[in-house]
Design a protein around this motif. Structure first.
Motif, PDB file in Angstrom:
ATOM      1  N   SER A 191      -2.264 -33.413 -38.147  1.00 27.83           N
ATOM      2  CA  SER A 191      -4.518 -34.109 -38.198  1.00 27.83           C
ATOM      3  C   SER A 191      -4.886 -33.456 -36.486  1.00 27.83           C
ATOM      4  O   SER A 191      -4.248 -33.784 -35.841  1.00 27.83           O
ATOM      5  N   HIS A 192      -6.183 -32.413 -36.647  1.00 24.82           N
ATOM      6  CA  HIS A 192      -6.560 -31.978 -35.903  1.00 24.82           C
ATOM      7  C   HIS A 192      -7.251 -33.893 -35.000  1.00 24.82           C
ATOM      8  O   HIS A 192      -6.792 -33.411 -33.962  1.00 24.82           O
ATOM      9  N   ALA A 193      -7.316 -34.709 -35.086  1.00 28.01           N
ATOM     10  CA  ALA A 193      -7.628 -35.737 -34.938  1.00 28.01           C
ATOM     11  C   ALA A 193      -7.048 -36.681 -34.363  1.00 28.01           C
ATOM     12  O   ALA A 193      -6.670 -36.810 -32.559  1.00 28.01           O
ATOM     13  N   LEU A 194      -4.993 -36.396 -34.258  1.00 31.41           N
ATOM     14  CA  LEU A 194      -4.113 -36.778 -33.699  1.00 31.41           C
ATOM     15  C   LEU A 194      -3.827 -35.771 -32.660  1.00 31.41           C
ATOM     16  O   LEU A 194      -3.273 -36.314 -31.781  1.00 31.41           O
ATOM     17  N   VAL A 195      -4.680 -34.205 -32.388  1.00 29.56           N
ATOM     18  CA  VAL A 195      -3.738 -34.069 -31.869  1.00 29.56           C
ATOM     19  C   VAL A 195      -5.582 -34.120 -30.333  1.00 29.56           C
ATOM     20  O   VAL A 195      -4.686 -34.178 -29.546  1.00 29.56           O
TER      21      VAL A 195
ATOM     22  N   LEU B  31      11.336 -31.726 -22.282  1.00 30.05           N
ATOM     23  CA  LEU B  31      10.712 -32.132 -21.350  1.00 30.05           C
ATOM     24  C   LEU B  31      10.427 -33.789 -21.371  1.00 30.05           C
ATOM     25  O   LEU B  31      10.248 -33.833 -20.647  1.00 30.05           O
ATOM     26  N   ILE B  32      10.636 -33.946 -22.541  1.00 34.11           N
ATOM     27  CA  ILE B  32      10.553 -35.558 -22.489  1.00 34.11           C
ATOM     28  C   ILE B  32      11.871 -36.335 -21.829  1.00 34.11           C
ATOM     29  O   ILE B  32      11.449 -36.798 -21.216  1.00 34.11           O
ATOM     30  N   ALA B  33      12.417 -35.644 -21.868  1.00 37.57           N
ATOM     31  CA  ALA B  33      14.092 -35.830 -20.814  1.00 37.57           C
ATOM     32  C   ALA B  33      13.877 -36.177 -19.751  1.00 37.57           C
ATOM     33  O   ALA B  33      14.316 -36.962 -18.966  1.00 37.57           O
ATOM     34  N   THR B  34      12.850 -35.440 -19.034  1.00 40.87           N
ATOM     35  CA  THR B  34      12.277 -34.837 -17.515  1.00 40.87           C
ATOM     36  C   THR B  34      11.228 -35.969 -17.082  1.00 40.87           C
ATOM     37  O   THR B  34      11.188 -36.663 -16.273  1.00 40.87           O
ATOM     38  N   GLN B  35      10.474 -36.099 -18.504  1.00 35.88           N
ATOM     39  CA  GLN B  35       9.547 -36.382 -18.306  1.00 35.88           C
ATOM     40  C   GLN B  35       8.892 -37.862 -19.831  1.00 35.88           C
ATOM     41  O   GLN B  35       8.069 -37.715 -19.847  1.00 35.88           O
ATOM     42  N   PRO B  36       9.822 -38.950 -19.420  1.00 33.34           N
ATOM     43  CA  PRO B  36       9.864 -39.926 -20.829  1.00 33.34           C
ATOM     44  C   PRO B  36       8.724 -40.562 -21.005  1.00 33.34           C
ATOM     45  O   PRO B  36       8.016 -41.555 -21.749  1.00 33.34           O
ATOM     46  N   ASN B  37       7.702 -40.363 -19.719  1.00 32.56           N
ATOM     47  CA  ASN B  37       6.090 -40.941 -20.515  1.00 32.56           C
ATOM     48  C   ASN B  37       5.016 -40.754 -21.223  1.00 32.56           C
ATOM     49  O   ASN B  37       4.354 -40.677 -21.775  1.00 32.56           O
TER      50      ASN B  37
ATOM     51  N   GLN C 211       2.824 -35.325 -27.202  1.00 33.13           N
ATOM     52  CA  GLN C 211       2.140 -34.446 -25.813  1.00 33.13           C
ATOM     53  C   GLN C 211       3.162 -33.571 -25.543  1.00 33.13           C
ATOM     54  O   GLN C 211       2.916 -32.475 -24.514  1.00 33.13           O
ATOM     55  N   ALA C 212       4.357 -33.854 -25.370  1.00 31.90           N
ATOM     56  CA  ALA C 212       5.270 -32.529 -24.648  1.00 31.90           C
ATOM     57  C   ALA C 212       5.210 -31.594 -25.426  1.00 31.90           C
ATOM     58  O   ALA C 212       5.071 -30.010 -24.915  1.00 31.90           O
ATOM     59  N   SER C 213       4.710 -31.688 -26.771  1.00 28.45           N
ATOM     60  CA  SER C 213       4.626 -30.260 -27.956  1.00 28.45           C
ATOM     61  C   SER C 213       3.539 -29.540 -27.417  1.00 28.45           C
ATOM     62  O   SER C 213       3.717 -28.317 -27.209  1.00 28.45           O
ATOM     63  N   ILE C 214       2.345 -30.318 -26.828  1.00 27.95           N
ATOM     64  CA  ILE C 214       0.778 -29.549 -27.001  1.00 27.95           C
ATOM     65  C   ILE C 214       1.811 -28.289 -24.941  1.00 27.95           C
ATOM     66  O   ILE C 214       1.311 -27.935 -25.485  1.00 27.95           O
ATOM     67  N   LEU C 215       2.197 -29.147 -24.392  1.00 28.45           N
ATOM     68  CA  LEU C 215       2.259 -28.507 -23.459  1.00 28.45           C
ATOM     69  C   LEU C 215       3.622 -27.306 -23.321  1.00 28.45           C
ATOM     70  O   LEU C 215       3.284 -26.705 -22.862  1.00 28.45           O
ATOM     71  N   ILE C 216       4.438 -27.765 -23.963  1.00 28.28           N
ATOM     72  CA  ILE C 216       5.359 -26.675 -24.073  1.00 28.28           C
ATOM     73  C   ILE C 216       5.118 -25.171 -25.327  1.00 28.28           C
ATOM     74  O   ILE C 216       5.018 -24.274 -24.865  1.00 28.28           O
ATOM     75  N   ALA C 217       3.776 -26.018 -26.241  1.00 29.48           N
ATOM     76  CA  ALA C 217       3.457 -25.348 -26.607  1.00 29.48           C
ATOM     77  C   ALA C 217       2.431 -23.988 -26.096  1.00 29.48           C
ATOM     78  O   ALA C 217       2.419 -22.865 -25.910  1.00 29.48           O
TER      79      ALA C 217
ATOM     80  N   LEU D 102      -3.733 -35.026 -26.874  1.00 26.51           N
ATOM     81  CA  LEU D 102      -4.931 -33.882 -25.745  1.00 26.51           C
ATOM     82  C   LEU D 102      -6.162 -34.715 -24.829  1.00 26.51           C
ATOM     83  O   LEU D 102      -5.464 -34.124 -23.969  1.00 26.51           O
ATOM     84  N   ASN D 103      -6.337 -35.415 -25.169  1.00 24.97           N
ATOM     85  CA  ASN D 103      -7.609 -35.831 -23.906  1.00 24.97           C
ATOM     86  C   ASN D 103      -6.910 -36.830 -23.593  1.00 24.97           C
ATOM     87  O   ASN D 103      -6.894 -37.017 -21.989  1.00 24.97           O
ATOM     88  N   ALA D 104      -4.797 -37.194 -23.993  1.00 23.89           N
ATOM     89  CA  ALA D 104      -4.225 -38.384 -23.278  1.00 23.89           C
ATOM     90  C   ALA D 104      -4.051 -37.401 -21.879  1.00 23.89           C
ATOM     91  O   ALA D 104      -3.929 -37.847 -21.119  1.00 23.89           O
TER      92      ALA D 104
END
Length: 101
Positions: A58-62, A22-28, A33-39, A66-68
């Motif tokens: 940490s939940h704050a980091l997630v 996913l990061i290879a196809t969407q390097p932004n 973020q990619a892990s959230i989407l795949i999960a 996630l908000n981004a």
């Protein structure tokens, strides 16, 4: 594609491979973020606390990542947010392409 919960062949290595694709196809996207989407796509986690616990983050980091994603487009949609705990439930909005091109 089968979900991560239903397929015993899906493990941490397979998950990381999908994140890398996913990061290879969407390097932004950031790795989190990619892990959230795949999960979410693989039915591994659909809320911020579960995702944070499973990945040891940490939940704050997630929440920040996630908000981004939620503000950055239609790839993820907000389902609900607990006002007290800030646990955020989400779902895939627009289908994501995880095949490397």
């Amino acid at each position: 594609m089968t979900s991560g919960k239903d397929d015993p062949q899906q493990g941490p290595d397979a998950f990381l491979d999908l994140v890398g694709q996913l990061i290879a196809t969407q390097p932004n996207l950031t790795p989190i973020q990619a892990s959230i989407l795949i999960a979410a796509q693989q039915d591994i986690a659909h809320d911020s606390r579960t995702f944070a616990r499973l990945l040891g983050l940490s939940h704050a980091l997630v929440l920040r990542e996630l908000n981004a994603l939620l503000q950055g487009g239609d790839v993820l949609k907000l389902v609900k947010r607990d006002e007290r705990t800030l646990r955020t439930h989400y779902a895939i909005g627009k289908p994501i392409d995880i095949q490397a091109t």
